[in-house]
Design an enzyme around this catalytic site. Structure first.
Site, mmCIF file in Angstrom:
data_model
loop_
_atom_site.group_PDB
_atom_site.id
_atom_site.type_symbol
_atom_site.label_atom_id
_atom_site.label_comp_id
_atom_site.label_asym_id
_atom_site.label_seq_id
_atom_site.Cartn_x
_atom_site.Cartn_y
_atom_site.Cartn_z
ATOM 1 N N HIS A 1 -6.144 -6.209 -1.856
ATOM 2 C CA HIS A 1 -5.091 -5.252 -1.509
ATOM 3 C C HIS A 1 -4.055 -5.869 -0.580
ATOM 4 O O HIS A 1 -2.863 -5.613 -0.706
ATOM 5 C CB HIS A 1 -5.742 -4.034 -0.843
ATOM 6 C CG HIS A 1 -4.833 -2.874 -0.652
ATOM 7 N ND1 HIS A 1 -4.311 -2.147 -1.698
ATOM 8 C CD2 HIS A 1 -4.351 -2.289 0.479
ATOM 9 C CE1 HIS A 1 -3.554 -1.171 -1.233
ATOM 10 N NE2 HIS A 1 -3.553 -1.242 0.090
ATOM 11 N N ASP B 1 -7.770 -5.820 -6.318
ATOM 12 C CA ASP B 1 -7.658 -4.635 -5.476
ATOM 13 C C ASP B 1 -8.084 -3.413 -6.275
ATOM 14 O O ASP B 1 -7.591 -3.188 -7.383
ATOM 15 C CB ASP B 1 -6.212 -4.472 -5.012
ATOM 16 C CG ASP B 1 -5.983 -3.165 -4.278
ATOM 17 O OD1 ASP B 1 -6.920 -2.674 -3.622
ATOM 18 O OD2 ASP B 1 -4.859 -2.634 -4.360
ATOM 19 N N SER C 1 0.825 -1.193 0.000
ATOM 20 C CA SER C 1 0.000 0.000 0.000
ATOM 21 C C SER C 1 0.871 1.259 0.000
ATOM 22 O O SER C 1 1.679 1.450 -0.900
ATOM 23 C CB SER C 1 -0.953 -0.047 1.191
ATOM 24 O OG SER C 1 -1.913 0.962 1.103
#
Length: 490
Positions: free
Chosen positions: A467, A414, A180
């Site tokens: 994600h 994601d 991320s």
């Protein structure tokens, strides 16, 4: 799940896994919620670095490899946000345990061994960074004001002191990893480490490369990836996509006209009910009691996004970047700043909150009590974070040109950082393809796709992952992680 019992094999394993010079006061001997035997040595505690003013106390949890700690790579793991705790990775992704809700409700989670822990093949450090995140704290609130460059500098300072405490790992190959917003943390930290190596800074770190999952990289590449992703996944119609193409010219991150903006609102309405972290999974709609966190009236979800104040209806930050998904007032949401509009209640962090706010747990892992370090939240509202870097592409070019190995991986479901943008920026580097786009396998099944470039640079997708790749596809994650660390073909 696996229930571990003592045996001769375990005794031999623990002998192999022993860490000789580590600070014994940091050794973890038991953990509330776990009644088995640890399969390698665990250490945790604080490394104190200089702040301005005062000191910054950065919390780490270190797990020796279950295979051969003296030889296996050492990996630093960083979660994103910016401002989210690496216990997210420890508890929900690739840590040594699987956490199960305690019974009766409200009791401590029950821990079982995780057969797909990344500590199976590596020594791994989970670090709460920057200061103020998770269990890291300072005596001075001014030390909670930070940004990309300061975070990189502080984490480098942490590493130098950590290696002084654990000098036996200086010869191990060292890798930096994260997901991320760690798409920013990792290359900026890697650059600091390399600069230190070049000037002969001691202790000398044996840095070899880095890996990043679903990482924020470049505002234009990341931002312009959303609509093509939504169309490719069947989330918007051909009519909506063609109207977007005609009026926006592919510029999703910077809408050029009011007509484009209106067509983007159609996209937002179409996807507004999805879990953006993983479009295959449902959202966890928290109860009223969980909607607010300590000392703030912000919904808990904003903590999960790493936001330090309520989002505005225009140009709201997502993972530290401007996100056009949140630029409209009337995309079928209730009101500007509402939880429904911002899709922020899709992550369930109850087990982590219960475990890490228990004082017996904190004592066991050598963390300061809540009265000193504050309550644990998955992302920290007390951190004031400034995005003070631009695109990470120049960082990647610089590091790969110096021979460092890089793996960029993406869960292909994601929608926070879509693989479409990551695939585009990795291709934009212009490196020669040496391993053309192909499936990679786990248990004779296609696990995803891979493209290898020269300069030791690899882009890889994980089929069906969101994600947080190791959370949704733990077996596949351990497979590519272990093979890449060992220098074997994936």
């Amino acid at each position: 799940m696996i229930k571990f019992t003592c045996s001769i094999t375990l005794a031999l394993l623990l002998t192999v896994s022993s860490v000789s010079a580590a600070p014994k006061e940091s050794l973890i001997t038991s953990l509330p919620g776990f009644d088995g035997t640890l399969t390698s040595e665990h250490y945790a505690g604080y490394v104190t670095i200089d702040g301005s003013p005062g000191k910054k106390n950065l919390f780490y949890y270190f797990i020796a490899s279950e295979r051969k700690p003296s030889k296996d790579p050492l990996v630093l793991w960083l979660n994103g946000g910016p401002g989210c705790s690496s216990f997210d990775g420890f508890i929900y992704e690739h840590g040594p345990f699987k956490f199960h809700a305690g019974k009766p409700e409200g009791s401590l989670p029950v821990l079982h061994l995780n057969p797909f822990s990344w500590s199976k093949v590596s020594n791994i450090i989970y670090l709460d960074s920057p200061c103020g995140v998770g269990l890291s704290y300072s005596d001075n609130p001014k030390n909670y004001v930070t940004g990309d460059l300061q975070t990189a500098s502080d984490t480098h300072a942490f590493l130098l002191k950590w290696f002084e405490l654990y000098p036996e790992f200086l010869s191990n190959p060292f890798y930096i990893s994260g997901e991320s917003y760690a798409g920013v943390y990792v290359p900026t930290l890697a650059s600091e480490v390399v600069k230190g190596i070049q000037i002969g800074e001691t202790p000398l770190i044996n840095f070899k490369g880095y890996l990043i999952g679903n990482g924020v990289t470049d505002e234009k590449f990341d931002g312009n990836a959303y609509v093509p992703f939504a169309f490719g996944m069947g989330l918007i119609s051909s009519d909506i996509y063609e109207a977007y193409q005609t009026t926006c010219g592919g510029k999703f991150s910077d809408p050029p006209s009011e007509t484009c903006q209106k067509n983007l609102e159609k996209v937002v309405r179409a996807v507004s009910g999805l879990n953006f972290y993983d479009i295959l999974e449902p959202c966890y709609h928290n109860s009223e009691t969980k909607n607010e966190s300590e000392n703030t009236n912000m919904p808990l979800g904003f903590h999960q996004m790493g936001m330090t104040k309520k989002p505005l209806p225009k140009q709201t930050r997502m993972f530290g970047r401007a996100s056009p998904f949140w630029t409209t007032k009337d995309a079928g949401a209730s009101s500007p700043g509402s939880q429904e509009e911002f899709h922020i209640e899709c992550v369930d962090d109850e087990a982590a909150v219960a475990w890490l706010n228990d004082e017996a747990v904190r004592k066991a892992i050598h963390a300061a009590p809540a009265s000193v370090a504050g309550s644990w939240w998955i992302c920290a509202s007390r951190v004031s974070y400034s995005v003070d870097t631009g695109s990470m592409i120049p960082y990647h070019k610089n590091l790969t040109s110096q021979g460092y190995r890089v793996l960029i991986y993406s869960g292909d479901h994601d929608m926070r950082v879509p693989f479409t943008g990551t695939q585009a920026w990795t291709r934009s580097l212009g490196y020669k393809i040496i391993d053309e786009w192909r499936p990679w396998m786990t248990d004779d099944q296609v696990a995803g796709y891979l493209q290898g470039y020269d300069n030791n640079f690899t882009f890889l997708t994980i089929k069906g992952a969101g994600h947080m790749v190791p959370q949704t596809k733990p077996r596949e994650a351990l497979e590519f992680f272990s093979r890449w660390l060992d220098g074997k073909p994936i």
